[in-house]
Design a protein around this motif. Sequence first.
Motif, mmCIF file in Angstrom:
data_model
loop_
_atom_site.group_PDB
_atom_site.id
_atom_site.type_symbol
_atom_site.label_atom_id
_atom_site.label_comp_id
_atom_site.label_asym_id
_atom_site.label_seq_id
_atom_site.Cartn_x
_atom_site.Cartn_y
_atom_site.Cartn_z
ATOM 1 N N LYS A 141 0.748 -1.285 0.105
ATOM 2 C CA LYS A 141 0.027 -0.098 -0.239
ATOM 3 C C LYS A 141 0.978 1.030 -0.169
ATOM 4 O O LYS A 141 2.040 0.690 0.570
ATOM 5 C CB LYS A 141 -0.973 0.101 1.395
ATOM 6 C CG LYS A 141 -2.183 -0.920 1.200
ATOM 7 C CD LYS A 141 -2.316 -1.078 2.681
ATOM 8 C CE LYS A 141 -1.902 -0.994 3.640
ATOM 9 N NZ LYS A 141 -2.504 -1.177 5.469
ATOM 10 N N TYR A 147 -3.721 -3.400 -4.541
ATOM 11 C CA TYR A 147 -5.662 -3.835 -4.246
ATOM 12 C C TYR A 147 -6.356 -4.524 -5.072
ATOM 13 O O TYR A 147 -6.854 -5.207 -5.167
ATOM 14 C CB TYR A 147 -6.175 -2.419 -4.133
ATOM 15 C CG TYR A 147 -5.516 -1.359 -3.207
ATOM 16 C CD1 TYR A 147 -6.286 -0.829 -2.146
ATOM 17 C CD2 TYR A 147 -4.395 -0.682 -3.479
ATOM 18 C CE1 TYR A 147 -5.741 -0.202 -0.589
ATOM 19 C CE2 TYR A 147 -3.310 0.502 -1.857
ATOM 20 C CZ TYR A 147 -4.285 0.323 -0.886
ATOM 21 O OH TYR A 147 -3.706 1.247 0.137
ATOM 22 N N GLU A 151 -8.989 -7.819 -4.397
ATOM 23 C CA GLU A 151 -10.194 -7.686 -5.391
ATOM 24 C C GLU A 151 -9.964 -9.231 -5.908
ATOM 25 O O GLU A 151 -11.484 -10.023 -6.229
ATOM 26 C CB GLU A 151 -10.473 -6.650 -6.291
ATOM 27 C CG GLU A 151 -10.537 -5.397 -5.966
ATOM 28 C CD GLU A 151 -10.317 -4.270 -6.427
ATOM 29 O OE1 GLU A 151 -9.731 -2.725 -5.995
ATOM 30 O OE2 GLU A 151 -10.058 -4.757 -7.875
ATOM 31 N N PRO A 158 -15.255 -4.211 -5.113
ATOM 32 C CA PRO A 158 -15.111 -3.068 -4.827
ATOM 33 C C PRO A 158 -15.835 -2.601 -3.616
ATOM 34 O O PRO A 158 -15.630 -2.639 -2.434
ATOM 35 C CB PRO A 158 -14.505 -1.907 -6.169
ATOM 36 C CG PRO A 158 -13.886 -2.934 -6.798
ATOM 37 C CD PRO A 158 -15.153 -3.901 -6.665
ATOM 38 N N PHE A 163 -12.871 -1.139 4.211
ATOM 39 C CA PHE A 163 -11.565 -0.900 4.411
ATOM 40 C C PHE A 163 -11.441 -0.233 5.451
ATOM 41 O O PHE A 163 -11.533 1.818 5.393
ATOM 42 C CB PHE A 163 -11.027 -0.894 3.408
ATOM 43 C CG PHE A 163 -9.068 -0.381 3.471
ATOM 44 C CD1 PHE A 163 -8.382 -1.326 4.369
ATOM 45 C CD2 PHE A 163 -8.636 0.365 2.480
ATOM 46 C CE1 PHE A 163 -6.933 -1.395 4.432
ATOM 47 C CE2 PHE A 163 -7.074 0.233 3.382
ATOM 48 C CZ PHE A 163 -6.833 -0.273 3.914
ATOM 49 N N ALA A 174 -7.739 2.944 -1.978
ATOM 50 C CA ALA A 174 -9.019 2.357 -1.729
ATOM 51 C C ALA A 174 -10.104 2.418 -2.632
ATOM 52 O O ALA A 174 -11.135 2.385 -2.928
ATOM 53 C CB ALA A 174 -9.115 1.834 -0.522
ATOM 54 N N ARG A 177 -10.502 3.258 -6.067
ATOM 55 C CA ARG A 177 -11.667 2.269 -6.128
ATOM 56 C C ARG A 177 -12.473 1.458 -6.374
ATOM 57 O O ARG A 177 -13.165 0.506 -6.960
ATOM 58 C CB ARG A 177 -10.472 1.096 -6.275
ATOM 59 C CG ARG A 177 -8.313 1.335 -6.237
ATOM 60 C CD ARG A 177 -7.708 0.049 -6.393
ATOM 61 N NE ARG A 177 -8.385 -1.080 -6.771
ATOM 62 C CZ ARG A 177 -8.330 -1.658 -8.840
ATOM 63 N NH1 ARG A 177 -7.775 -0.600 -9.337
ATOM 64 N NH2 ARG A 177 -8.997 -2.661 -9.158
ATOM 65 N N TRP A 179 -13.927 0.946 -2.475
ATOM 66 C CA TRP A 179 -14.057 0.652 -1.729
ATOM 67 C C TRP A 179 -14.666 1.503 -0.467
ATOM 68 O O TRP A 179 -14.681 2.997 -1.065
ATOM 69 C CB TRP A 179 -12.702 0.066 -0.951
ATOM 70 C CG TRP A 179 -11.547 -0.977 -1.798
ATOM 71 C CD1 TRP A 179 -12.097 -0.733 -3.631
ATOM 72 C CD2 TRP A 179 -10.165 -1.807 -1.460
ATOM 73 N NE1 TRP A 179 -10.957 -1.849 -3.113
ATOM 74 C CE2 TRP A 179 -10.049 -2.568 -2.535
ATOM 75 C CE3 TRP A 179 -10.475 -1.785 0.086
ATOM 76 C CZ2 TRP A 179 -9.591 -3.119 -2.513
ATOM 77 C CZ3 TRP A 179 -9.826 -3.142 0.700
ATOM 78 C CH2 TRP A 179 -9.270 -3.466 -0.784
ATOM 79 N N THR A 181 -14.194 3.485 2.900
ATOM 80 C CA THR A 181 -12.762 3.056 3.518
ATOM 81 C C THR A 181 -13.409 4.211 4.700
ATOM 82 O O THR A 181 -14.872 4.842 5.387
ATOM 83 C CB THR A 181 -12.405 4.054 2.626
ATOM 84 O OG1 THR A 181 -13.244 5.528 2.744
ATOM 85 C CG2 THR A 181 -11.788 3.675 1.412
#
Length: 206
Positions: A141, A147, A151, A158, A163, A174, A177, A179, A181
């Motif tokens: 990261k 990431y 996935e 996602p 996360f 993230a 993409r 996600w 968070t």
Amino acid sequence: MSVKAVVFDIGNVLIEWQPERYYDRVIGEERRRAMFSEVDLHGMNDLVDQGHHFTDTIYDWAEKYPEWRDEIRMWHDKWIELAAPEIPHSIRLQRALRAKGVPVFALTNFGVQNFDYATTVYPFLNEFDKQYVSGRMQTVKPHVPIYEMVEADCGLPPEALLFTDDRLENIETARARGWQTHHFTGPQGWADRLLQEGLLTVEEAL
């Protein structure tokens, strides 16, 4: 989309990671500041997180700076004291989610050998449904490939992943993409987010 799996960072989320604090205690703040200004210890640790061998990397680094050799080796020899203490409330949240049948993953920048060592000291590290450890994956990261690998492996879209991480740059990748968070600044805020998502009850989030 509702959350189908919860993804935990480890350092400063489940285990405190403050190497400077350890060195302040052992060699004093003044010497620690001098060492950290001369030696890129976090850069050294980044190599371990990328998959370089824990012992070889740190011991080789120590030989580059003979005046700090003993202190640099502490990063290896006393490593579990640097990666301490655990954060009890966060661990309770991890376990409460799993008890509810919510899949819980780890996504962490962590070396191979020191992660394996940490699992012998911190049992909760063995309790994830999936462990995504940067050293094993040889990517870290906040770079996109790690990431993508999560996935692809977990098979979830996602937007179904929630996360938490203490570092904003990791969160931002993230989020970009798709996600869901949460920027971790303490376990209570994380507990509140899990309540908000309907993943835990008030009692379960204590």
